[in-house]
Write a protein that holds these residues in place. Structure first.
Motif, short mmCIF file in Angstrom:
data_model
loop_
_atom_site.label_atom_id
_atom_site.label_comp_id
_atom_site.label_asym_id
_atom_site.label_seq_id
_atom_site.Cartn_x
_atom_site.Cartn_y
_atom_site.Cartn_z
N THR A 3 -9.05 21.44 -3.46
CA THR A 3 -10.39 21.96 -3.69
C THR A 3 -11.31 21.46 -2.58
O THR A 3 -11.37 20.26 -2.32
CB THR A 3 -10.95 21.51 -5.05
OG1 THR A 3 -10.04 21.94 -6.07
CG2 THR A 3 -12.32 22.09 -5.31
N THR A 21 -15.43 19.20 -9.13
CA THR A 21 -13.97 19.17 -8.96
C THR A 21 -13.27 19.10 -10.31
O THR A 21 -12.30 19.82 -10.55
CB THR A 21 -13.56 17.97 -8.07
OG1 THR A 21 -14.25 18.09 -6.82
CG2 THR A 21 -12.08 17.95 -7.83
N PHE A 24 -13.57 22.59 -12.24
CA PHE A 24 -12.68 23.64 -11.76
C PHE A 24 -11.22 23.27 -11.95
O PHE A 24 -10.40 24.14 -12.24
CB PHE A 24 -12.99 23.98 -10.30
CG PHE A 24 -14.13 24.94 -10.18
CD1 PHE A 24 -13.92 26.30 -10.22
CD2 PHE A 24 -15.43 24.49 -10.07
CE1 PHE A 24 -14.96 27.20 -10.14
CE2 PHE A 24 -16.50 25.37 -9.99
CZ PHE A 24 -16.26 26.72 -10.03
N THR A 25 -10.89 21.99 -11.84
CA THR A 25 -9.51 21.57 -12.09
C THR A 25 -9.14 21.85 -13.54
O THR A 25 -8.06 22.36 -13.83
CB THR A 25 -9.33 20.08 -11.77
OG1 THR A 25 -9.64 19.87 -10.39
CG2 THR A 25 -7.91 19.62 -12.04
N GLU A 32 -2.23 25.97 -11.58
CA GLU A 32 -2.21 25.16 -10.37
C GLU A 32 -0.97 25.38 -9.50
O GLU A 32 -1.05 25.23 -8.29
CB GLU A 32 -2.39 23.68 -10.68
CG GLU A 32 -1.25 23.03 -11.39
CD GLU A 32 -1.53 21.57 -11.70
OE1 GLU A 32 -2.45 20.99 -11.10
OE2 GLU A 32 -0.84 21.02 -12.55
N THR A 38 -8.63 26.19 -3.31
CA THR A 38 -9.86 26.62 -3.97
C THR A 38 -11.03 26.14 -3.11
O THR A 38 -11.16 24.95 -2.86
CB THR A 38 -9.99 26.02 -5.38
OG1 THR A 38 -8.85 26.42 -6.15
CG2 THR A 38 -11.25 26.50 -6.08
N GLU A 39 -11.85 27.07 -2.66
CA GLU A 39 -13.04 26.74 -1.90
C GLU A 39 -14.26 27.13 -2.72
O GLU A 39 -14.33 28.25 -3.23
CB GLU A 39 -13.08 27.49 -0.57
CG GLU A 39 -12.06 27.01 0.43
CD GLU A 39 -12.20 27.73 1.74
OE1 GLU A 39 -12.74 27.13 2.68
OE2 GLU A 39 -11.78 28.90 1.81
N ILE A 40 -15.20 26.20 -2.83
CA ILE A 40 -16.40 26.43 -3.62
C ILE A 40 -17.60 26.27 -2.69
O ILE A 40 -17.78 25.22 -2.07
CB ILE A 40 -16.49 25.45 -4.80
CG1 ILE A 40 -15.19 25.52 -5.63
CG2 ILE A 40 -17.71 25.77 -5.67
CD1 ILE A 40 -15.05 24.42 -6.64
N VAL A 59 -16.90 31.20 -5.33
CA VAL A 59 -15.59 30.56 -5.39
C VAL A 59 -14.55 31.50 -4.79
O VAL A 59 -14.48 32.67 -5.16
CB VAL A 59 -15.21 30.22 -6.85
CG1 VAL A 59 -13.89 29.47 -6.91
CG2 VAL A 59 -16.31 29.42 -7.52
N ILE A 61 -10.45 31.67 -4.27
CA ILE A 61 -9.20 31.07 -4.71
C ILE A 61 -8.05 31.80 -4.04
O ILE A 61 -7.88 33.01 -4.22
CB ILE A 61 -9.06 31.14 -6.25
CG1 ILE A 61 -10.26 30.46 -6.90
CG2 ILE A 61 -7.75 30.52 -6.70
CD1 ILE A 61 -10.40 30.74 -8.37
#
Length: 124
Positions: A3, A21, A24-25, A32, A38-40, A59, A61
C-alpha cells in the motif's frame, strides 16, 4: 499487498497513515493474494480556506491478471472519505474478480460441452 499513500494539499501524521493502511488492509484482506499494489491518493480539491465536499480519496488497485480497479470518494471530512473509499474498493474488487470467475466457469462449461450445451461423454 503493498500500500502506497500519496498526499497533495493535505498533511498527514503517522497515526493517520497507519489508520488508512489498517482500514484498507482490513477491507481488502480476503483478496490480498489477488492484489499486487494498492495506491491511495489524497487531495484537497479547493484548499483549506473553503468549506464543502473537498477532501478526495482516489484508490487504484492493481490485480493479478485483471484490469486495474479505481474508486473515488469525496467528503467534507477525510476520515469519512477514507471509509467510503474502502467500502467501494472492497465492492469493486469483489465484483471484478467475480466477473472473471464467471467467465472462466463459462469457458470451462463450453469446453466440456463442445459448445452444444450437452455434456460430451466417451462410450465404449
Amino acid at each position: 499487498m503493498t500500500t502506497i499513500l500519496h498526499f497533495r494539499g493535505l498533511k498527514a501524521d503517522q497515526a493517520f497513515r497507519a489508520h488508512v493502511t489498517r482500514r484498507f488492509t482490513f477491507a481488502l484482506c480476503r483478496f490480498e493474494d489477488q492484489i499486487t499494489l494498492t495506491e491511495i491518493f489524497f487531495k484537497d480539491l479547493n484548499g483549506d480556506t473553503k468549506g464543502g465536499e473537498d477532501q478526495q480519496v482516489l484508490v487504484r488497485i492493481r490485480l493479478r491478471g485483471q484490469p486495474t480497479v479505481v474508486v473515488e470518494a469525496t467528503s467534507f471530512d477525510v476520515n469519512i472519505a477514507v471509509s467510503v473509499a474502502a467500502k467501494r474498493a472492497k465492492r469493486a474488487v469483489k465484483r471484478t474478480l467475480k466477473r472473471r470467475q464467471g467467465a472462466w466457469r463459462k469457458s470451462l462449461r463450453n469446453l466440456a460441452t463442445g459448445g452444444s450445451g450437452e455434456v460430451l461423454t466417451k462410450t465404449g
